[in-house]
Scaffold this active site. Structure first.
Site, mmCIF file in Angstrom:
data_model
loop_
_atom_site.group_PDB
_atom_site.id
_atom_site.type_symbol
_atom_site.label_atom_id
_atom_site.label_comp_id
_atom_site.label_asym_id
_atom_site.label_seq_id
_atom_site.Cartn_x
_atom_site.Cartn_y
_atom_site.Cartn_z
ATOM 1 N N GLN A 183 -7.814 8.286 -2.605
ATOM 2 C CA GLN A 183 -7.156 9.423 -1.962
ATOM 3 C C GLN A 183 -7.763 10.750 -2.421
ATOM 4 O OE1 GLN A 183 -2.995 9.549 -1.317
ATOM 5 N NE2 GLN A 183 -2.729 7.305 -1.272
ATOM 6 N N HIS B 34 0.835 -1.202 0.000
ATOM 7 C CA HIS B 34 0.000 0.000 0.000
ATOM 8 C C HIS B 34 0.871 1.253 0.000
ATOM 9 C CE1 HIS B 34 -4.182 -1.467 0.625
ATOM 10 N NE2 HIS B 34 -3.508 -2.577 0.877
ATOM 11 N N SER C 19 -6.349 3.435 -5.873
ATOM 12 C CA SER C 19 -5.768 4.268 -4.817
ATOM 13 C C SER C 19 -5.877 5.753 -5.152
ATOM 14 C CB SER C 19 -4.296 3.891 -4.607
ATOM 15 O OG SER C 19 -4.192 2.617 -3.994
ATOM 16 N N ALA D 203 -8.933 3.070 5.443
ATOM 17 C CA ALA D 203 -9.958 3.178 4.406
ATOM 18 C C ALA D 203 -10.520 4.588 4.447
ATOM 19 C CB ALA D 203 -11.059 2.144 4.635
ATOM 20 N N PHE E 72 1.147 3.608 6.858
ATOM 21 C CA PHE E 72 -0.137 3.860 7.503
ATOM 22 C C PHE E 72 -1.250 3.571 6.499
ATOM 23 C CE2 PHE E 72 -3.663 6.827 8.443
ATOM 24 C CZ PHE E 72 -3.986 6.383 9.732
ATOM 25 N N ILE E 73 -2.184 2.699 6.902
ATOM 26 C CA ILE E 73 -3.273 2.292 6.003
ATOM 27 C C ILE E 73 -4.599 2.591 6.678
ATOM 28 C CG2 ILE E 73 -4.352 0.366 4.772
ATOM 29 C CD1 ILE E 73 -1.587 -1.025 4.867
#
Length: 473
Positions: free
Chosen positions: A394, A373, A390, A428, A425-426
């Site tokens: 974002q 990620h 992605s 949703a 850092f992930i």
């Protein structure tokens, strides 16, 4: 096509299709009269033993190489007396009926067949003989099906449009589907509505039958022993389905009858009371099964299956879903190879198949997924090297439109987080704005690594679920 679990445990799910029954009916009520008398196991019919199923002699065993006169006379009662009592009841109330007719039984009952046709009852096929097909080969069963169709047409003047073997094999529905020519098959008890069965590029309509709202339970060890029990069971079944229809989800009530069983005086009175009860309600559609089949085909034709996940070839499946988990095609590969069925053709089902493989992975494999990620608003985003998913995610959270101060803040947090935990850092980001993301960033930096590892894995799954929702919308 993935070779997964062949049974369909999903069906219509929580919200069934709108049946759209004629005249805004909230329930379709369908009576089947099984005409088997003269087609049962009997030495006179070329069988090697007597009949032992569905008679007044509960727990009866077959008599090898012997005629069973008591059993024969019980079946004879159905043709001689029971049928005419049933015929009088339904014609008096002008209720249409579907006959499941065993071809060799119909052959031996010309007067009854004539009465069925004069009443405009549908005569569907109940096979060549009333025997068990569980041990038959495909070839032997197909031969009997073809013989049944030929004899049925010769007796009634037309080919049967519906089929029900009853004591079927695991191959029966697929044989009928491949053979073609039937508007419906009823060798299923899987639903309260018709549904489509797909086999070898063909779609076959299934109109499920019933073994519970069925007078056969008078002749089984666990069953009805009085007419009141039968009446109350039918009434309760009707009331529940009627209420569901009023609430906006109309269903179908099947009721199975046998001439030698319900045709007895002490039982048909219960059927009479039930008919009176049903006719006291509005918006009830009394239909033959062929009428239901034609209606369903018009309002709910076979669905397109070409884009369903379980119907895709391996290459296409991986192409479509390989990036649900960021840069981790192996998850889609394992899910496909594990086997996909109809239960995986929904958002919930597909997510379950993919998430299962992620959860079964080793810690090192999960860590590799986390590391796949990108940073939030990081170098890849600035250089336009994010995946399409992605990028959209974002951008949806406004991370593509940061002030210089915000960008500096994200860069610092990304570096601190990666240095502490060893993966980016992930989160949703769907439904979040910049301030809420920064707040989560700050809070999670205080976690221990094992806690944060688990949290990051859960966020990876949430992202995957959102991506599937977008693809299968």
């Amino acid at each position: 096509m993935s070779k997964g679990y062949p049974r369909d445990m999903n069906g219509y799910g929580q919200i069934p299709p709108q049946a759209n029954w004629p005249d805004k009916a909230v329930i379709a009520v369908q009576f089947v009269v099984n005409y088997e008398e003269g087609g049962e196991n009997c030495l006179l019919h070329g069988d090697d033993s007597s009949e032992s199923f569905l008679s007044e002699i509960v727990n009866c065993l077959p008599w090898p190489n012997k005629r069973h006169k008591n059993m024969e006379s019980l079946y004879e009662y159905g043709a001689r007396a029971g049928f005419w009592r049933i015929h009088a009841l339904f014609t008096q109330h002008e209720i249409p009926v579907t006959i499941f007719g065993v071809a060799t039984a119909l052959k031996r009952s010309p007067a009854q067949v004539e009465a069925m046709q004069k009443a405009n009852w549908e005569i569907a096929s109940h096979g060549l003989k009333w025997i068990d097909y569980k041990d038959h080969s495909v070839e032997a069963e197909l031969a009997d099906i073809k013989a049944a169709i030929k004899l049925h047409e010769a007796i009634t003047g037309q080919s049967p449009q519906g089929w029900y073997t009853g004591r079927c094999s695991v191959n029966t529905v697929d044989i009928i589907t491949k053979l073609g020519g039937f508007d419906y098959v009823s060798d299923s008890y899987a639903d309260d509505l018709p549904y489509w069965h797909h086999h070898k590029e063909r779609d076959q309509l299934i109109i499920p039958y019933t073994l519970d709202a069925n007078d056969m339970r008078f002749a089984t060890a666990q069953g009805f022993n009085s007419g009141d029990q039968f009446y109350n069971y039918l009434k309760d079944s009707f009331d529940v389905l009627y209420a569901e229809g009023v609430a906006g989800f109309p269903k179908m009530l099947n009721i199975g009858l046998h001439c030698r069983i319900i045709g007895r005086p002490g039982r048909i009175a219960a059927l009479q009371r039930f008919i009176d009860y049903v006719k006291s309600h509005q918006h009830v559609w009394f239909a033959r099964r062929i009428d239901i089949a034609h209606h369903w085909r018009e309002h709910h034709p076979p669905p397109s299956r070409s884009n369903l996940p379980s119907m895709l070839d391996r290459e296409t499946f991986i192409k479509n879903f390989g990036n649900i988990f960021e840069h981790s095609e192996w998850i889609a590969e394992r899910a496909y190879d594990e086997g996909l069925g109809s239960a995986h053709d929904t958002r919930t089902g597909l997510f379950s198949a993919l998430a299962l493989q992620f959860r079964l992975a080793t810690q090192d494999q999960k860590l590799a997924v986390l590391k796949s990620h990108p940073d939030l608003a990081g170098k890849l985003a600035l250089s336009k090297q994010l995946t399409k998913a992605s990028t959209n995610e974002q951008a949806g959270a406004g991370l593509d439109n940061l002030t210089p101060q915000e960008h500096t803040q994200f860069t610092k947090l990304n570096n601190n987080y990666t240095e502490k935990f060893g993966f980016p850092f992930i989160i949703a980001v769907k439904g979040l704005d910049k301030s809420r993301i920064l707040e989560a960033f700050e809070q999670r930096l205080t976690n221990q690594r094992d806690v944060e590892f688990s949290t990051a894995c859960l966020e990876v799954e949430r992202i995957a679920n959102f991506r599937i929702q977008a693809l299968l919308a």
